[in-house]
Enzyme design. Structure first.
Site, short mmCIF file in Angstrom:
data_model
loop_
_atom_site.label_atom_id
_atom_site.label_comp_id
_atom_site.label_asym_id
_atom_site.label_seq_id
_atom_site.Cartn_x
_atom_site.Cartn_y
_atom_site.Cartn_z
N TYR A 1 7.11 1.22 49.28
CA TYR A 1 7.47 2.51 48.68
C TYR A 1 7.42 2.41 47.15
CZ TYR A 1 10.43 6.32 47.04
OH TYR A 1 10.91 7.41 46.35
N ALA B 1 7.11 13.26 49.85
CA ALA B 1 6.89 11.80 49.88
C ALA B 1 7.32 11.23 51.22
CB ALA B 1 7.71 11.13 48.78
N THR C 1 10.47 7.14 40.59
CA THR C 1 11.73 6.62 41.15
C THR C 1 12.17 5.31 40.53
OG1 THR C 1 12.58 5.51 43.15
CG2 THR C 1 10.23 5.75 43.00
N HIS D 1 19.94 10.05 44.04
CA HIS D 1 20.66 11.31 43.89
C HIS D 1 20.90 11.91 45.27
CE1 HIS D 1 16.38 11.66 43.26
NE2 HIS D 1 16.41 12.86 43.78
N ARG E 1 21.52 15.72 51.78
CA ARG E 1 20.77 14.46 51.85
C ARG E 1 20.38 14.16 53.29
NH1 ARG E 1 17.49 10.85 49.44
NH2 ARG E 1 18.55 9.12 48.41
N GLU F 1 13.14 2.91 42.16
CA GLU F 1 12.62 1.82 43.02
C GLU F 1 11.46 1.09 42.33
OE1 GLU F 1 12.94 0.29 46.31
OE2 GLU F 1 14.96 0.98 45.85
N LYS G 1 4.70 4.30 44.62
CA LYS G 1 5.18 5.21 43.57
C LYS G 1 4.76 4.70 42.18
CE LYS G 1 7.62 8.64 45.41
NZ LYS G 1 7.49 10.06 45.05
O1 G4F Z 1 20.25 5.20 50.76
P1 G4F Z 1 19.13 4.21 50.71
O2 G4F Z 1 18.23 4.18 51.91
O3 G4F Z 1 18.36 4.52 49.39
P2 G4F Z 1 17.32 3.67 48.49
O4 G4F Z 1 16.64 2.61 49.27
O5 G4F Z 1 18.07 3.22 47.28
O6 G4F Z 1 16.24 4.75 48.11
C1 G4F Z 1 16.59 6.08 47.71
O7 G4F Z 1 16.69 6.12 46.31
C2 G4F Z 1 15.47 5.86 45.60
C3 G4F Z 1 15.77 5.96 44.11
O8 G4F Z 1 16.19 4.70 43.67
C4 G4F Z 1 14.41 6.86 46.03
F1 G4F Z 1 13.27 6.63 45.38
C5 G4F Z 1 14.20 6.75 47.54
O9 G4F Z 1 13.25 7.72 47.97
C6 G4F Z 1 15.52 7.01 48.22
O10 G4F Z 1 15.90 8.34 47.95
O11 G4F Z 1 19.70 2.75 50.51
C7 G4F Z 1 20.58 2.41 49.45
C8 G4F Z 1 21.09 1.01 49.63
C9 G4F Z 1 19.98 -0.03 49.88
O12 G4F Z 1 20.25 -1.15 49.09
C10 G4F Z 1 20.14 -0.40 51.35
O13 G4F Z 1 19.74 -1.74 51.68
O14 G4F Z 1 21.91 0.97 50.80
C11 G4F Z 1 21.62 -0.22 51.53
N1 G4F Z 1 22.03 -0.01 52.93
C12 G4F Z 1 23.00 -0.73 53.57
N2 G4F Z 1 23.11 -0.31 54.82
C13 G4F Z 1 21.52 0.89 53.79
C14 G4F Z 1 22.20 0.69 54.99
N3 G4F Z 1 20.57 1.84 53.64
C15 G4F Z 1 20.29 2.63 54.71
N4 G4F Z 1 19.36 3.61 54.57
N5 G4F Z 1 20.92 2.46 55.92
C16 G4F Z 1 21.89 1.50 56.12
O15 G4F Z 1 22.46 1.37 57.21
#
Ligand code: G4F
Length: 341
Positions: free
Chosen positions: A149, A83, A126, A180, A185, A128, A153
């Protein structure tokens, strides 16, 4: 009895690596779809299993490549884990995200079923897809995606998983997986970004970490537990969709504090919104907010209700939130220290 054959798209990612290990341990012959790349695509796969997998070139954009790969693999089970999985990036590349996450599944199903109409297909759906739906979210909760995204999905789930299952009687099901994580990761996801940066800060190799929304709440489990659920779904008599989650939710701030604690650091948070910072015991600002890491639209709160999977699949997550954070923080600390030498 002949060995079962599995075909995994996304084998080079976190979930693909854990699933390949699980299936090899169960005696499967494992085929993995890989894209040509100038970097080593196999870095996440532990050395000990790399040689036991047959790699086939292809990708979800290219039907002919899928057909050729599937003709070699002749799988009994297909796990579609490939994906464009970065939610934040999906706002910048919505077409690409739909191309892979929606049309890619369509291509895969058409080619797979032409070769073996009885093939069993697992689709990586997901949490999401729930988007703005309030927690707890389960199989009966409405879907309200807020990102390209999540939209892609959801359409893949509704059109190809639910739609094709109902219309054509295919064995296809979705695992609606909540976040997860693991030491494998990708580094741009928030958990790994935190554990890797804190390890570097602790070892004096980085000064600060910049993050976006610390208030977002996620239901974080261990990827190694979640691939077991994927496999169990394809061993059922009938194809059924399941929510896979821990049932516990934490803010990004809580993950950050727990990771710091695992590395022997105590963070003190001050300020609000874009002005929030986290300082260490000596008053050094280790964490700042950067508005560029905020998303145009956010999923504020996820907490999955996985009672159906626990009852029908006999699945239970084994790794707690604290164990997961500690596992990731210590793994990054050890890796960064080794690489430094
Ligand atoms: O780790 P994230 O990027 O994951 P997100 O967006 O929850 O998505 C992951 O989980 C989904 C399942 O629910 C999957 F489908 C998807 O493919 C992926 O694996 O972000 C988690 C949270 C968000 O709310 C984001 O806004 O962390 C917050 N965040 C805060 N600061 C950040 C950051 N995310 C990222 N990536 N980078 C930051 O600096």
């Amino acid at each position: 009895m002949a060995k079962k054959r599995a075909f995994i798209t996304g084998i080079t990612g976190q979930d693909g690596s854990y699933l390949a290990e699980l299936l090899l341990a169960k005696g499967y012959t494992v085929y993995g779809l890989i894209r040509r790349s100038s970097n080593d695509p196999l870095v996440r796969l532990p050395q000990r299993v790399r040689k036991d997998i047959t790699y086939l070139y292809g990708n979800l954009r290219d039907s002919a490549s899928l057909r050729r790969a599937l003709e070699v693999a002749r799988p009994d089970e297909i796990y579609n884990l490939a994906a464009q999985s970065d939610v934040g990036v999906s706002f910048k590349i919505p077409e690409e995200t739909f191309e892979i996450n929606y049309h890619g599944l369509g291509r895969l199903i058409h080619e797979a079923v032409a070769i073996n109409p009885k093939v069993r297909i697992y689709q990586a759906s997901t949490s999401e897809m729930y988007g703005s739906t309030k927690p707890p979210q389960n199989e009966r909760s409405p879907f309200n995606p807020v990102s390209p995204y999540g939209e892609a999905k959801l359409r893949a789930h509704e059109d190809y998983v639910v739609g094709y299952r109902d219309r054509y009687g295919l064995f296809i099901c979705s695992g609606i997986l909540f976040n997860h994580e693991s030491p494998r990761r990708g580094e741009h996801f928030v958990t790994r970004k935190i554990t890797q940066s804190l390890a570097k800060i602790k070892l004096g190799l980085q000064k600060q970490l910049e993050l976006g929304n610390l208030d977002a709440k996620r239901d974080w489990g261990f990827a190694g537990d979640y691939v077991e659920a994927m496999w169990r779904m394809l061993q059922q008599k009938k194809p059924v969709d399941y929510v896979i989650s821990t049932g516990e939710t934490h803010t990004v701030r809580e993950f950050l504090a727990a990771a710091a604690k695992a590395l022997g650091m105590t963070l003190t948070f001050t300020g609000k919104g874009l002005r929030e910072t986290a300082m260490d015991e000596k008053g050094r600002v280790l964490v700042k907010i950067n508005k560029n890491f905020y998303r145009p639209r956010e999923v504020h709160s996820l907490r999955g209700d996985s009672r159906k999977a626990r009852k029908e699949l006999g699945w239970d997550p084994q790794v707690s939130f604290d164990e997961l954070v500690t596992m990731m923080a210590l793994a990054d600390f050890e890796r960064v220290r080794r690489e430094q030498k």
